[in-house]
Write a protein that holds these residues in place. Structure first.
Motif, mmCIF file in Angstrom:
data_model
loop_
_atom_site.group_PDB
_atom_site.id
_atom_site.type_symbol
_atom_site.label_atom_id
_atom_site.label_comp_id
_atom_site.label_asym_id
_atom_site.label_seq_id
_atom_site.Cartn_x
_atom_site.Cartn_y
_atom_site.Cartn_z
ATOM 1 N N ALA A 137 -6.431 1.852 4.764
ATOM 2 C CA ALA A 137 -5.526 2.047 3.635
ATOM 3 C C ALA A 137 -6.349 2.406 2.409
ATOM 4 O O ALA A 137 -7.560 2.626 2.488
ATOM 5 N N ARG A 138 -5.691 2.460 1.286
ATOM 6 C CA ARG A 138 -6.370 2.616 0.003
ATOM 7 C C ARG A 138 -5.745 1.631 -0.969
ATOM 8 O O ARG A 138 -4.511 1.606 -1.113
ATOM 9 N N TRP B 127 -1.486 5.748 9.341
ATOM 10 C CA TRP B 127 -2.922 5.490 9.480
ATOM 11 C C TRP B 127 -3.179 4.230 10.300
ATOM 12 O O TRP B 127 -4.252 4.075 10.862
ATOM 13 N N PRO C 148 -10.668 3.603 -0.766
ATOM 14 C CA PRO C 148 -10.222 3.533 0.626
ATOM 15 C C PRO C 148 -10.858 2.296 1.269
ATOM 16 O O PRO C 148 -12.024 1.973 0.997
ATOM 17 N N GLU D 274 -9.430 11.953 6.643
ATOM 18 C CA GLU D 274 -8.650 12.204 5.432
ATOM 19 C C GLU D 274 -9.539 12.711 4.298
ATOM 20 O O GLU D 274 -9.056 12.998 3.197
ATOM 21 N N TYR E 138 0.841 -1.194 0.000
ATOM 22 C CA TYR E 138 0.000 0.000 0.000
ATOM 23 C C TYR E 138 0.874 1.240 0.000
ATOM 24 O O TYR E 138 1.870 1.312 0.727
ATOM 25 N N ASP E 139 0.485 2.243 -0.813
ATOM 26 C CA ASP E 139 1.267 3.479 -0.830
ATOM 27 C C ASP E 139 0.662 4.553 0.057
ATOM 28 O O ASP E 139 1.157 5.691 0.087
ATOM 29 N N THR E 140 -0.410 4.214 0.789
ATOM 30 C CA THR E 140 -0.959 5.147 1.773
ATOM 31 C C THR E 140 -0.127 5.061 3.057
ATOM 32 O O THR E 140 0.532 4.057 3.320
#
Length: 323
Positions: A248-249, A230, A254, A285, A224-226
């Motif tokens: 996450a997304r 979080w 999301p 967010e 995940y690049d989020t």
């Protein structure tokens, strides 16, 4: 009834220019296919059609994650439900067998000799209640079963939308970030004790909890690049971990990617606090929606989503090929 038309052609699409033809059969994922192709999550050689002249009788597609070199899921098999002059299951079965033979000539998708990618199908949550919907789902499942797949699990999908009340955790717990990869891996391994997740239970038949947790992390969460800021660990006031939640997304939405209460703390309703915290993190967010899913058999988790105000949007039927 004709089982298979004599002039039936099985082939992959030539490229994005044939998406209009491929999308003649309706499905919830159709709007995503162009972007999937552009981003490499699907490839023309993975998207096959059964054509009777200009008539599209059936289609299928595999899908992969950004880090994959081979198909990860068989997530689309469709037939023309209005085609009453052919055996639709036979057409879909032959399409799958032909595509499998072309894509996996050695009978397996990767060199390690693992089984073919798992099959999943998004279906209405109450798909058994309506005869026509039930028949539609059963036709597709039967075609996959005829190629050797067996049922694994049925899951429920949920969605929360911006504008809904944001659930708030109680004051029983404290929340902190993860301290390290080792921190979350240790919690993930502990949470597998007594898990109700069918995929994890299957994996635990052959690997230790630590190995399953490491594989799950490497296959999904590590990619995940989020922000990992979080991710939240819930503790008692004295710092003892109770569970964790990973907001996450993914490539589409999301999500609540993972949520778990440690075995020694189950039965106290802490899942509500964890879900509330994960939802709060994403809501702050400014996300428009949040997706989540759980196995039908995981009743405590399903009830937690309902209490938190998540809508049930569909079910997912999963089949797999035995190792």
């Amino acid at each position: 009834m004709t089982v298979l038309p004599n002039n039936l052609v099985f082939r992959s699409i030539t490229g994005p220019e044939e998406l209009e033809l491929f999308n003649r059969l309706p499905y919830v994922q159709n709007d995503e296919l162009a972007d999937d192709l552009a981003r490499g999550r699907r490839r023309p050689s993975w998207m096959w059609m059964a054509l009777d002249g200009d008539r599209l009788l059936a289609r299928l597609s595999w899908w992969c994650r950004p880090q994959d070199d081979a198909p990860f899921l068989l997530d689309l098999i469709d037939v023309d439900d209005s085609a009453h002059d052919v055996d639709r299951c036979a057409v879909a079965e032959q399409l799958l067998r032909t595509a499998n033979a072309a894509l996996f000539p050695d009978g397996v998708p990767v060199a390690q000799g693992t089984p073919p990618p798992e099959f999943l199908r998004f279906v209405p949550a109450d798909w058994r209640a309506d005869e026509s919907t039930r028949r539609m789902v059963e036709d597709r499942v039967r075609a996959v079963e005829r190629s050797g797949a067996v049922p694994l699990v049925e899951r429920l999908r949920y969605e929360w939308f911006a504008g809904y009340p944001v659930p708030r955790p109680s004051d029983r717990l404290r929340f902190r970030g993860i301290e390290s990869t080792e921190d979350i891996l240790g919690l993930m391994a502990r949470a597998l004790d007594g898990t109700l997740d069918a995929h994890d239970r299957l994996d635990l038949q052959e690997r230790s909890a630590e190995e399953v947790a490491a594989a799950n992390f490497a296959d999904e969460f590590a990619n995940y690049d989020t922000p990992r800021t979080w991710w939240r660990v819930a503790t008692l006031p004295d710092g003892e971990p109770v569970g964790f939640v990973i907001p996450a997304r993914n490539a589409y939405h999301p999500i609540i990617a993972y949520i778990a209460v440690l075995p020694e703390h189950r039965g106290h309703g802490y899942i509500d606090d964890l879900l509330a915290e994960g939802t709060r993190v994403l809501a702050e967010e400014g996300v428009p929606n949040i997706r989540a899913a759980t196995d039908v058999g995981n009743v405590p988790m399903a009830k937690a989503f309902e209490r938190a105000g998540y809508d049930t949007i569909s079910a997912v039927v999963n089949l797999t090929w035995e190792k």
